[in-house]
Design an enzyme around this catalytic site. Structure first.
Site, PDB file in Angstrom:
ATOM      1  N   LYS A  10       0.842  -1.209   0.000  1.00 27.82           N
ATOM      2  CA  LYS A  10       0.000   0.000   0.000  1.00 27.82           C
ATOM      3  C   LYS A  10       0.876   1.259   0.000  1.00 27.82           C
ATOM      4  O   LYS A  10       2.092   1.190   0.220  1.00 27.82           O
ATOM      5  CB  LYS A  10      -0.932  -0.046   1.206  1.00 27.82           C
ATOM      6  CG  LYS A  10      -1.915  -1.236   1.166  1.00 27.82           C
ATOM      7  CD  LYS A  10      -2.907  -1.170   2.327  1.00 27.82           C
ATOM      8  CE  LYS A  10      -3.880  -2.339   2.295  1.00 27.82           C
ATOM      9  NZ  LYS A  10      -4.906  -2.238   3.363  1.00 27.82           N
ATOM     10  N   TYR A  50     -12.709  -2.837  -3.120  1.00 31.64           N
ATOM     11  CA  TYR A  50     -13.247  -2.690  -1.763  1.00 31.64           C
ATOM     12  C   TYR A  50     -14.775  -2.619  -1.721  1.00 31.64           C
ATOM     13  O   TYR A  50     -15.336  -2.082  -0.765  1.00 31.64           O
ATOM     14  CB  TYR A  50     -12.636  -1.451  -1.102  1.00 31.64           C
ATOM     15  CG  TYR A  50     -11.157  -1.608  -0.778  1.00 31.64           C
ATOM     16  CD1 TYR A  50     -10.701  -2.634   0.050  1.00 31.64           C
ATOM     17  CD2 TYR A  50     -10.213  -0.726  -1.295  1.00 31.64           C
ATOM     18  CE1 TYR A  50      -9.352  -2.783   0.347  1.00 31.64           C
ATOM     19  CE2 TYR A  50      -8.852  -0.857  -0.995  1.00 31.64           C
ATOM     20  CZ  TYR A  50      -8.432  -1.895  -0.179  1.00 31.64           C
ATOM     21  OH  TYR A  50      -7.108  -2.035   0.123  1.00 31.64           O
ATOM     22  N   ASN A 113      -2.158   0.121   6.688  1.00 27.59           N
ATOM     23  CA  ASN A 113      -1.570  -1.098   7.255  1.00 27.59           C
ATOM     24  C   ASN A 113      -0.637  -1.845   6.294  1.00 27.59           C
ATOM     25  O   ASN A 113      -0.596  -3.073   6.282  1.00 27.59           O
ATOM     26  CB  ASN A 113      -2.670  -1.998   7.821  1.00 27.59           C
ATOM     27  CG  ASN A 113      -3.668  -2.443   6.777  1.00 27.59           C
ATOM     28  OD1 ASN A 113      -3.613  -2.005   5.629  1.00 27.59           O
ATOM     29  ND2 ASN A 113      -4.572  -3.317   7.155  1.00 27.59           N
ATOM     30  N   HIS A 116      -1.786  -5.466   1.405  1.00 22.20           N
ATOM     31  CA  HIS A 116      -3.055  -6.161   1.176  1.00 22.20           C
ATOM     32  C   HIS A 116      -2.768  -7.562   0.676  1.00 22.20           C
ATOM     33  O   HIS A 116      -1.809  -7.763  -0.075  1.00 22.20           O
ATOM     34  CB  HIS A 116      -3.869  -5.413   0.107  1.00 22.20           C
ATOM     35  CG  HIS A 116      -5.019  -6.217  -0.448  1.00 22.20           C
ATOM     36  ND1 HIS A 116      -6.237  -6.264   0.161  1.00 22.20           N
ATOM     37  CD2 HIS A 116      -5.098  -7.036  -1.528  1.00 22.20           C
ATOM     38  CE1 HIS A 116      -7.034  -7.078  -0.539  1.00 22.20           C
ATOM     39  NE2 HIS A 116      -6.360  -7.554  -1.569  1.00 22.20           N
ATOM     40  N   GLU A 127      -9.411 -10.213  -7.778  1.00 22.64           N
ATOM     41  CA  GLU A 127      -8.519  -9.060  -7.593  1.00 22.64           C
ATOM     42  C   GLU A 127      -7.440  -9.001  -8.674  1.00 22.64           C
ATOM     43  O   GLU A 127      -7.088  -7.920  -9.149  1.00 22.64           O
ATOM     44  CB  GLU A 127      -7.910  -9.108  -6.180  1.00 22.64           C
ATOM     45  CG  GLU A 127      -8.979  -8.882  -5.116  1.00 22.64           C
ATOM     46  CD  GLU A 127      -8.521  -9.181  -3.688  1.00 22.64           C
ATOM     47  OE1 GLU A 127      -7.339  -9.532  -3.493  1.00 22.64           O
ATOM     48  OE2 GLU A 127      -9.366  -9.069  -2.781  1.00 22.64           O
TER      49      GLU A 127
END
Ligand code: CMP
Length: 133
Positions: A10, A50, A113, A116, A127
């Protein structure tokens, strides 16, 4: 079984200089990097990825965060790749992630965080289709 999973470093992971260490951990675990690309996530890709979180309080922030800077998009393969990647990543909330996991070592806050990883082979296929169309 040999699986493919989608993993993405990320914006905070890229910005804070953790690309090499993260890829190194995957490779040391016997996983193979099949595809890898540094680039931005489009608004459309973010919303598709998402969709399950739409309407939640953190959704708008999540979309603007994931599109805020370059990410590293990866297809990772190997025996049990989905679970192996998730074990290397650690818990979603860096505050709860064990030391030695990617989020435990490099994560600071829940909303940023570091990384992913797909939660199932089915999510992985979906994805990978979104990010490597
Ligand atoms: P990830 O599971 O990769 O994708 C959704 C992200 O939303 C999650 O990581 C967190 O960074 C963020 N997030 C923020 N608040 C929450 C929450 N309450 N539950 C789950 N994810 C959250």
């Amino acid at each position: 079984a040999v699986q493919k999973t989608y993993s993405m470093i990320k914006p905070d992971g890229v910005r804070n200089g953790h690309i090499g260490e993260i890829v190194n951990r995957f490779e040391r675990a016997g996983l193979v990097v099949e595809r890898m690309e540094l680039g931005m996530v489009t608004d459309e890709q973010a919303k598709a990825n998402y969709a399950e979180h739409e309407g939640k309080p953190f959704y708008d922030g999540l979309i603007s965060y994931i599109t805020s800077g370059p990410v590293v998009k990866m297809v990772i393969s190997g025996e049990g790749a989905v679970a192996k990647c998730r074990a290397l990543m650690g818990a979603t909330n860096p505050a709860e992630a064990a030391p030695g996991t990617i989020r435990g070592d490099f994560g600071l806050i829940m909303d940023e965080n570091v990384i992913h990883g797909s939660d199932s082979p089915e999510s992985a296929e979906r994805e990978i289709g979104i990010f490597f169309a």
